[in-house]
Motif scaffolding. Structure first.
Motif, PDB file in Angstrom:
ATOM      1  N   LEU A  29      10.811  -5.193  -5.246  1.00  0.00           N
ATOM      2  CA  LEU A  29      10.168  -3.977  -4.736  1.00  0.00           C
ATOM      3  C   LEU A  29       9.033  -3.515  -5.645  1.00  0.00           C
ATOM      4  O   LEU A  29       7.992  -3.060  -5.162  1.00  0.00           O
ATOM      5  CB  LEU A  29      11.202  -2.875  -4.559  1.00  0.00           C
ATOM      6  N   SER A  30       9.208  -3.631  -6.957  1.00  0.00           N
ATOM      7  CA  SER A  30       8.123  -3.237  -7.863  1.00  0.00           C
ATOM      8  C   SER A  30       6.926  -4.178  -7.733  1.00  0.00           C
ATOM      9  O   SER A  30       5.779  -3.746  -7.824  1.00  0.00           O
ATOM     10  CB  SER A  30       8.620  -3.196  -9.309  1.00  0.00           C
ATOM     11  N   LEU A  31       7.190  -5.454  -7.497  1.00  0.00           N
ATOM     12  CA  LEU A  31       6.098  -6.404  -7.287  1.00  0.00           C
ATOM     13  C   LEU A  31       5.336  -6.081  -6.002  1.00  0.00           C
ATOM     14  O   LEU A  31       4.098  -6.109  -5.978  1.00  0.00           O
ATOM     15  CB  LEU A  31       6.661  -7.823  -7.230  1.00  0.00           C
ATOM     16  N   LEU A  32       6.063  -5.750  -4.945  1.00  0.00           N
ATOM     17  CA  LEU A  32       5.402  -5.366  -3.692  1.00  0.00           C
ATOM     18  C   LEU A  32       4.610  -4.074  -3.850  1.00  0.00           C
ATOM     19  O   LEU A  32       3.503  -3.937  -3.313  1.00  0.00           O
ATOM     20  CB  LEU A  32       6.435  -5.223  -2.576  1.00  0.00           C
ATOM     21  N   LEU A  33       5.162  -3.120  -4.591  1.00  0.00           N
ATOM     22  CA  LEU A  33       4.463  -1.860  -4.819  1.00  0.00           C
ATOM     23  C   LEU A  33       3.185  -2.093  -5.637  1.00  0.00           C
ATOM     24  O   LEU A  33       2.134  -1.522  -5.320  1.00  0.00           O
ATOM     25  CB  LEU A  33       5.381  -0.865  -5.536  1.00  0.00           C
ATOM     26  N   VAL A  37      -0.649  -1.295  -4.476  1.00  0.00           N
ATOM     27  CA  VAL A  37      -1.563  -0.462  -5.263  1.00  0.00           C
ATOM     28  C   VAL A  37      -2.874  -1.202  -5.521  1.00  0.00           C
ATOM     29  O   VAL A  37      -3.965  -0.626  -5.405  1.00  0.00           O
ATOM     30  CB  VAL A  37      -0.896  -0.026  -6.585  1.00  0.00           C
ATOM     31  N   VAL A  38      -2.794  -2.489  -5.840  1.00  0.00           N
ATOM     32  CA  VAL A  38      -4.014  -3.274  -6.096  1.00  0.00           C
ATOM     33  C   VAL A  38      -4.853  -3.395  -4.831  1.00  0.00           C
ATOM     34  O   VAL A  38      -6.080  -3.245  -4.871  1.00  0.00           O
ATOM     35  CB  VAL A  38      -3.648  -4.665  -6.667  1.00  0.00           C
ATOM     36  N   VAL A  39      -4.223  -3.657  -3.694  1.00  0.00           N
ATOM     37  CA  VAL A  39      -4.965  -3.793  -2.439  1.00  0.00           C
ATOM     38  C   VAL A  39      -5.647  -2.480  -2.071  1.00  0.00           C
ATOM     39  O   VAL A  39      -6.822  -2.460  -1.680  1.00  0.00           O
ATOM     40  CB  VAL A  39      -4.028  -4.278  -1.303  1.00  0.00           C
ATOM     41  N   ILE A  40      -4.939  -1.369  -2.227  1.00  0.00           N
ATOM     42  CA  ILE A  40      -5.539  -0.068  -1.928  1.00  0.00           C
ATOM     43  C   ILE A  40      -6.674   0.238  -2.895  1.00  0.00           C
ATOM     44  O   ILE A  40      -7.737   0.727  -2.496  1.00  0.00           O
ATOM     45  CB  ILE A  40      -4.461   1.038  -1.940  1.00  0.00           C
ATOM     46  N   GLY A  41      -6.475  -0.089  -4.172  1.00  0.00           N
ATOM     47  CA  GLY A  41      -7.531   0.147  -5.162  1.00  0.00           C
ATOM     48  C   GLY A  41      -8.778  -0.671  -4.891  1.00  0.00           C
ATOM     49  O   GLY A  41      -9.900  -0.151  -4.957  1.00  0.00           O
ATOM     50  N   VAL A  42      -8.605  -1.944  -4.552  1.00  0.00           N
ATOM     51  CA  VAL A  42      -9.758  -2.803  -4.249  1.00  0.00           C
ATOM     52  C   VAL A  42     -10.453  -2.326  -2.981  1.00  0.00           C
ATOM     53  O   VAL A  42     -11.692  -2.328  -2.898  1.00  0.00           O
ATOM     54  CB  VAL A  42      -9.306  -4.279  -4.143  1.00  0.00           C
ATOM     55  N   SER A  43      -9.688  -1.895  -2.002  1.00  0.00           N
ATOM     56  CA  SER A  43     -10.292  -1.395  -0.762  1.00  0.00           C
ATOM     57  C   SER A  43     -11.099  -0.119  -1.011  1.00  0.00           C
ATOM     58  O   SER A  43     -12.206   0.039  -0.491  1.00  0.00           O
ATOM     59  CB  SER A  43      -9.211  -1.123   0.280  1.00  0.00           C
TER      60      SER A  43
END
Length: 121
Positions: A29-33, A37-43
Motif C-alpha cells: 500500500l505504501s508503494l502504491l501511495l 503521489v509521483v504521478v500526481i506531482g508529475v502531472s
C-alpha cells in the motif's frame, strides 16, 4: 508437556504469519501511495510548465513509429507490404564464389593465424 509446546509453537507460527502478511500489505500500500503521489506531482508539474511529461512523449513517439511501419517497411508499396506478388519467381544460375583469389592471397597482409582478422593500412 510436549502437547503444550506444540500448541504454543502453532500459535507463534500463526501470529508470525499474520504479522508478516500485514507487513507485506503495508509495504504494498505504501508503494502504491508513493506511485500515486509521483504521478500526481508529475502531472501538476506538466500543467504548470505547459510541457508534456517525458513518459508521455516517449510513448507518443513509439506509437507514431509503430503506426508508420505498420503499413509496411517500404513507403508506397501498396497493400502487399513491400513484397512482390507470389507469382514473380526469379531463378538464377548458382555459381561458387571462392574465398579469395590465389593472386590476392600473397598480397594481402594478415594478422597472425586468424584468417578473419582485418589489417588496417
Amino acid at each position: 508437556m510436549n502437547g503444550l509446546f506444540d500448541f504454543f509453537g502453532r500459535v507463534l507460527r500463526g501470529v508470525l504469519k499474520l504479522v508478516l502478511g500485514l507487513a507485506g500489505l503495508v509495504f504494498l500500500l505504501s508503494l502504491l501511495l508513493a506511485t500515486l503521489v509521483v504521478v500526481i506531482g508529475v502531472s501538476l508539474w506538466a500543467l504548470l510548465t505547459g510541457r508534456k511529461p517525458a513518459p508521455a512523449v516517449v510513448f507518443s513517439r513509439f506509437r507514431q513509429t509503430s503506426q508508420r511501419y505498420r503499413q509496411g517497411v517500404w513507403p508506397g508499396a501498396g497493400n502487399s507490404g513491400g513484397r512482390r506478388p507470389t507469382g514473380d519467381v526469379v531463378d538464377v544460375q548458382a555459381t561458387e564464389v571462392p574465398d579469395t583469389p590465389a593472386a590476392d592471397r600473397d598480397k594481402s597482409p594478415r594478422s597472425g593465424p586468424d584468417t578473419m582478422a582485418r589489417v588496417w593500412r
